[in-house]
Design a protein around this motif. Sequence first.
Motif, short mmCIF file in Angstrom:
data_model
loop_
_atom_site.label_atom_id
_atom_site.label_comp_id
_atom_site.label_asym_id
_atom_site.label_seq_id
_atom_site.Cartn_x
_atom_site.Cartn_y
_atom_site.Cartn_z
N SER A 286 9.92 0.19 -0.89
CA SER A 286 8.53 0.20 -0.43
C SER A 286 7.56 -0.01 -1.59
CB SER A 286 8.23 1.51 0.29
OG SER A 286 8.40 2.58 -0.60
N ARG A 287 8.09 -0.13 -2.82
CA ARG A 287 7.19 -0.34 -3.97
C ARG A 287 6.69 -1.78 -4.03
NH1 ARG A 287 10.85 1.76 -8.72
NH2 ARG A 287 12.37 0.91 -7.27
N ASN A 288 7.29 -2.63 -3.21
CA ASN A 288 6.95 -4.06 -3.30
C ASN A 288 5.96 -4.52 -2.24
OD1 ASN A 288 8.95 -4.36 -5.34
ND2 ASN A 288 10.51 -4.41 -3.76
N VAL A 289 5.22 -3.59 -1.67
CA VAL A 289 4.36 -3.92 -0.52
C VAL A 289 3.43 -5.11 -0.79
CG1 VAL A 289 2.52 -3.07 1.00
CG2 VAL A 289 4.44 -1.61 0.45
N ASP A 290 2.74 -5.07 -1.93
CA ASP A 290 1.78 -6.15 -2.18
C ASP A 290 2.47 -7.51 -2.31
OD1 ASP A 290 -0.74 -5.04 -1.86
OD2 ASP A 290 -0.64 -4.09 -3.82
N SER A 291 3.66 -7.52 -2.93
CA SER A 291 4.40 -8.79 -3.04
C SER A 291 4.82 -9.27 -1.66
CB SER A 291 5.66 -8.62 -3.90
OG SER A 291 5.30 -8.14 -5.16
N VAL A 292 5.28 -8.33 -0.83
CA VAL A 292 5.71 -8.68 0.52
C VAL A 292 4.53 -9.27 1.31
CG1 VAL A 292 6.50 -7.73 2.74
CG2 VAL A 292 7.60 -7.02 0.62
N LEU A 293 3.38 -8.61 1.20
CA LEU A 293 2.21 -9.09 1.94
C LEU A 293 1.76 -10.46 1.44
CD1 LEU A 293 0.11 -5.80 2.20
CD2 LEU A 293 1.38 -6.93 4.03
N TYR A 294 1.83 -10.64 0.13
CA TYR A 294 1.44 -11.92 -0.46
C TYR A 294 2.35 -13.05 0.05
CZ TYR A 294 1.14 -15.60 -3.98
OH TYR A 294 1.03 -16.82 -4.60
N ILE A 295 3.65 -12.82 0.02
CA ILE A 295 4.59 -13.87 0.44
C ILE A 295 4.46 -14.13 1.95
CG2 ILE A 295 7.05 -14.47 0.64
CD1 ILE A 295 7.47 -12.83 -1.97
N THR A 296 4.27 -13.05 2.71
CA THR A 296 4.13 -13.21 4.16
C THR A 296 2.87 -14.01 4.49
OG1 THR A 296 5.17 -11.06 4.42
CG2 THR A 296 4.11 -11.96 6.37
N ASN A 297 1.75 -13.59 3.90
CA ASN A 297 0.47 -14.28 4.17
C ASN A 297 0.52 -15.74 3.78
OD1 ASN A 297 -0.88 -12.16 5.20
ND2 ASN A 297 -1.91 -11.59 3.32
N ARG A 298 1.05 -15.98 2.60
CA ARG A 298 1.10 -17.36 2.11
C ARG A 298 1.99 -18.21 3.01
NH1 ARG A 298 3.53 -18.60 -3.49
NH2 ARG A 298 5.18 -19.11 -2.06
N GLY A 299 3.09 -17.60 3.47
CA GLY A 299 3.99 -18.31 4.38
C GLY A 299 3.26 -18.74 5.65
#
Lengths: 146, 309
Positions: free
Chosen positions: B152-165
């Motif tokens: 769960s420490r990677n939330v911002d990276s996950v959101l970034y990749i999801t949004n960009r996708g």
Amino acid sequence: MIKNIFFSNIIVLASFLFLAELKGNNNLTDKCQSTSHAEGTRFIRDFPVQHTASSGSSPRVARYNIILHRGTTYRIYACNDESKPGEVIISLYRDDQFIATSYDVDSDRHFPYIEYEVNASGQFALELMFKGGKEGRAVGILSTVE
Amino acid sequence: MKENKTYKLLFFASFLLCIFLLNNCGPDKREDTSKLLKEQKTDKDIDISKDKVGQMISSVPNPVEMSSLLQKSDIIYSHELLNPEDNIDNYKTNFKKALNLGVYGTNLVYMNIYDRTVGTLPYLRNVRRLADDLRIGKFFDYETLNKLSESSRNVDSVLYITNRGFDDMTRYLIEQNRSDIAVLIAYGTWIESLYLATHVKTLPPNKDLIHQRIGEQKLVLHNMLLLLNNYRSSDNEKCKHNELFEDLLKLKDEFDKVSIEYIYQDPIMKNFKNHIVVVDKSTSKVNINQETIDNIAKQVKYIRNKIIK
């Protein structure tokens, strides 16, 4: 038949070129997200722009509509593809009323980012263009300050 | 001579086609190119330009903003509100797949913002499956997201990749003259965000903040209607767009009871060494009562249930 194959191939070629361009844009977005401008922010959306040199007096402008919300501080920043001569200028408008720009004409200075504390929700527009209408490629990023 | 030139051109285009297929289609991602090409529409089918659709679609809010607001307002996470993962088997048409790609994408963002990253795997799979079915799977970085979901420490990276996708999918669809699909994804995303906002349990003092944000969706509704209006038709397949449009008109009846008051003042601008800070001196106030909130919630639930069934 030959005509159909020809047009099919043209469409596939266009897709290929688009994907190549997209890959370049993503690299630029990734690069921009790793700069200090992105620190303490949450990514919302990116706005890639690629223009050839403008021949006329008015440079080409890419415009995107966005809705910004009251009580939120947004950060707007951009990164240029340094292999191209153009330097991007981002301007923010509310219902066609100018709010801010990343470029100060008087001092000929580019500001890396704009921070906007929104107190009235509404429809805004982001405009991206290249200074002097030069050829350029860049990405603008909208994020919220956390 | 002319025929010879055409064959040379055809050979060149076929060669590029082969390179393209070899580079982009792994064994699990092979696409039926002829089927893909059949889906291309001519520009004649589209009334507003690609640029205009791109401009307008960017005004449909990203689910991150609404989910972040809910989380920051100490609203309790409600897993039961999400579209059940097993529902995916019900989505057989591109129309349903596109709408529910938006729905599952929003669920994914909602879970991540609430640090439910570890439990997102079924939703990640669903997003990938729907995106693959719509032939836009290459824009969704499933492998990276799958790895990142382990912590769960990677939330911002996950959101970034999801949004960009999702942004890449939208741009690609518009470029390929499949903007009807892009609009359906945006529609599903927006309705699901609104559904979550209107159905989570809110308590004072944050209740008012959430209600204000719900009222502000009146601005988005206007843009959504304009976008959908572009795809209304007497054509059978497109008739489904008509139904979405009609549903939104009923929602508009409720939003018409919402008023937004503005007082405009010039912003104050402060120049710093590396940036500009703009302080908005204008103010806006959303007037919305509980009855209207309840009616909006009811209509949103009706639309959303039609989408996910």
